[in-house]
Design an enzyme around this catalytic site. Structure first.
Site, PDB file in Angstrom:
ATOM      1  N   ARG A  97       4.304  -6.391   0.975  1.00  0.00           N
ATOM      2  CA  ARG A  97       3.409  -5.987   2.045  1.00  0.00           C
ATOM      3  C   ARG A  97       1.983  -5.973   1.491  1.00  0.00           C
ATOM      4  O   ARG A  97       1.777  -5.814   0.287  1.00  0.00           O
ATOM      5  CB  ARG A  97       3.793  -4.606   2.570  1.00  0.00           C
ATOM      6  CG  ARG A  97       5.222  -4.531   3.110  1.00  0.00           C
ATOM      7  CD  ARG A  97       5.578  -3.098   3.481  1.00  0.00           C
ATOM      8  NE  ARG A  97       6.938  -2.996   4.038  1.00  0.00           N
ATOM      9  CZ  ARG A  97       8.028  -2.783   3.318  1.00  0.00           C
ATOM     10  NH1 ARG A  97       7.928  -2.648   2.000  1.00  0.00           N
ATOM     11  NH2 ARG A  97       9.213  -2.714   3.897  1.00  0.00           N
ATOM     12  N   LYS A 122       6.821   0.891   0.208  1.00  0.00           N
ATOM     13  CA  LYS A 122       6.903   1.722   1.407  1.00  0.00           C
ATOM     14  C   LYS A 122       8.012   2.752   1.241  1.00  0.00           C
ATOM     15  O   LYS A 122       9.097   2.445   0.761  1.00  0.00           O
ATOM     16  CB  LYS A 122       7.200   0.828   2.619  1.00  0.00           C
ATOM     17  CG  LYS A 122       7.180   1.554   3.951  1.00  0.00           C
ATOM     18  CD  LYS A 122       7.388   0.572   5.080  1.00  0.00           C
ATOM     19  CE  LYS A 122       7.374   1.271   6.430  1.00  0.00           C
ATOM     20  NZ  LYS A 122       7.585   0.315   7.555  1.00  0.00           N
ATOM     21  N   HIS A 185       1.098 -10.273   6.841  1.00  0.00           N
ATOM     22  CA  HIS A 185       2.509 -10.017   7.099  1.00  0.00           C
ATOM     23  C   HIS A 185       3.260 -11.297   7.449  1.00  0.00           C
ATOM     24  O   HIS A 185       4.465 -11.405   7.201  1.00  0.00           O
ATOM     25  CB  HIS A 185       2.660  -8.993   8.231  1.00  0.00           C
ATOM     26  CG  HIS A 185       3.771  -8.026   8.000  1.00  0.00           C
ATOM     27  ND1 HIS A 185       3.829  -7.186   6.913  1.00  0.00           N
ATOM     28  CD2 HIS A 185       4.906  -7.779   8.705  1.00  0.00           C
ATOM     29  CE1 HIS A 185       4.918  -6.453   6.963  1.00  0.00           C
ATOM     30  NE2 HIS A 185       5.599  -6.792   8.037  1.00  0.00           N
ATOM     31  N   HIS A 211      13.819  -3.470   2.571  1.00  0.00           N
ATOM     32  CA  HIS A 211      14.271  -2.863   3.821  1.00  0.00           C
ATOM     33  C   HIS A 211      15.325  -1.802   3.527  1.00  0.00           C
ATOM     34  O   HIS A 211      16.308  -2.078   2.844  1.00  0.00           O
ATOM     35  CB  HIS A 211      14.879  -3.915   4.752  1.00  0.00           C
ATOM     36  CG  HIS A 211      13.868  -4.848   5.332  1.00  0.00           C
ATOM     37  ND1 HIS A 211      14.183  -6.101   5.825  1.00  0.00           N
ATOM     38  CD2 HIS A 211      12.520  -4.723   5.510  1.00  0.00           C
ATOM     39  CE1 HIS A 211      13.094  -6.691   6.272  1.00  0.00           C
ATOM     40  NE2 HIS A 211      12.082  -5.883   6.088  1.00  0.00           N
ATOM     41  N   TYR A 220      15.667 -11.738  10.894  1.00  0.00           N
ATOM     42  CA  TYR A 220      15.375 -13.091  10.425  1.00  0.00           C
ATOM     43  C   TYR A 220      16.500 -14.044  10.809  1.00  0.00           C
ATOM     44  O   TYR A 220      16.262 -15.183  11.208  1.00  0.00           O
ATOM     45  CB  TYR A 220      15.190 -13.093   8.902  1.00  0.00           C
ATOM     46  CG  TYR A 220      13.994 -12.307   8.439  1.00  0.00           C
ATOM     47  CD1 TYR A 220      12.740 -12.898   8.372  1.00  0.00           C
ATOM     48  CD2 TYR A 220      14.107 -10.972   8.086  1.00  0.00           C
ATOM     49  CE1 TYR A 220      11.632 -12.179   7.955  1.00  0.00           C
ATOM     50  CE2 TYR A 220      13.012 -10.242   7.674  1.00  0.00           C
ATOM     51  CZ  TYR A 220      11.778 -10.850   7.612  1.00  0.00           C
ATOM     52  OH  TYR A 220      10.677 -10.126   7.211  1.00  0.00           O
TER      53      TYR A 220
END
Length: 238
Positions: A97, A122, A185, A211, A220
């Site tokens: 990111r 994150k 992104h 994730h 995806y």
């Protein structure tokens, strides 16, 4: 008019409006009214909207963007600044990111193994991602004798902001004529899509992307039905 039919038509109008405005559902509701994230996160229709809004660029377009950033750097060089192309290549290959990119430090890069430790990911988690050996060598040449501190330094000797990375993407979008413009992104989405299409397992992709929920990664797969077909033929061999 039947209430069920009315809701369906309203949803279609909503989707068309969101696509044209390029707003996320959260952003849209944030502008026009209160948004209960927990409640709507469970809503199937909202998930369908988020999936519909998923965007990526094919590898040919990414190549154009990277080549364009190289030409911009040559035309408008900035002393002691890393080439824009190096920043975009790192953004694409590592799939980090933009907030994670600007937090990368020299000591996070294993140049020999072409691996990157994302320490400020994150959710406060860490993960390891991989890059090409070619990029690792180029990064090693760029940092030279530095052993610590921000990976990318501005001409003032400071780390870059996320805003500056966004400006770089805007510049290359204008140079290449991308409509809509490419974003940081989208580089992440695009490489993930490429890897999935090349046969990387969903579980491995989940780890590389950071994730916490694999259902996020499966977006995806839903965007590339050809992946499912290829996987099926690989198993049944016809």
């Amino acid at each position: 008019m039947d209430q069920k039919h009315w809701d369906y038509e309203g949803l279609k109008d909503y989707l068309r409006f969101i696509e044209k405005s390029d707003l996320s559902p959260e952003r849209f509701h944030g502008l026009f009214g209160p948004y209960n994230a927990k409640k709507h996160a469970k809503d199937t229709k909202l998930k369908e909207i988020r999936q519909k809004l998923f965007k990526f660029r094919y590898s040919e377009e990414i190549d154009r963007a990277i080549e364009g950033s190289d030409k911009i750097t040559r035309q408008k060089p900035r002393s002691n600044s890393p080439p824009r192309v190096l920043i975009l290549r790192t953004l694409y290959e590592s799939m980090v990111r933009v907030s994670e990119l600007v937090s990368l430090e020299v000591q996070d890069i294993n140049f020999e193994k072409a691996a990157v430790l994302v320490r400020f990911a994150k959710g406060g988690k860490q993960r390891m991602v991989v890059i090409s050996h070619t990029l690792a060598d180029d990064l090693k040449e760029y940092v030279q004798e530095r052993r610590q501190g921000p990976l990318f330094l501005s001409s003032w000797g400071r780390e870059y902001s996320t805003r500056y990375i966004q400006i770089i993407c805007k510049e290359v979008s204008e140079y290449c004529g991308f409509i809509p413009p490419i974003t940081p992104h989208i580089f992440r989405h695009s490489h993930a899509t490429y890897l999935l299409n090349a046969g990387v397992e969903i579980a491995h992709l989940q780890m590389l992307l950071g994730h916490s929920d694999i259902s996020t990664t499966t977006i995806y797969a839903r965007s590339l039905p050809g992946v499912a077909i290829a996987a099926y033929r690989k198993v049944v061999n016809y």
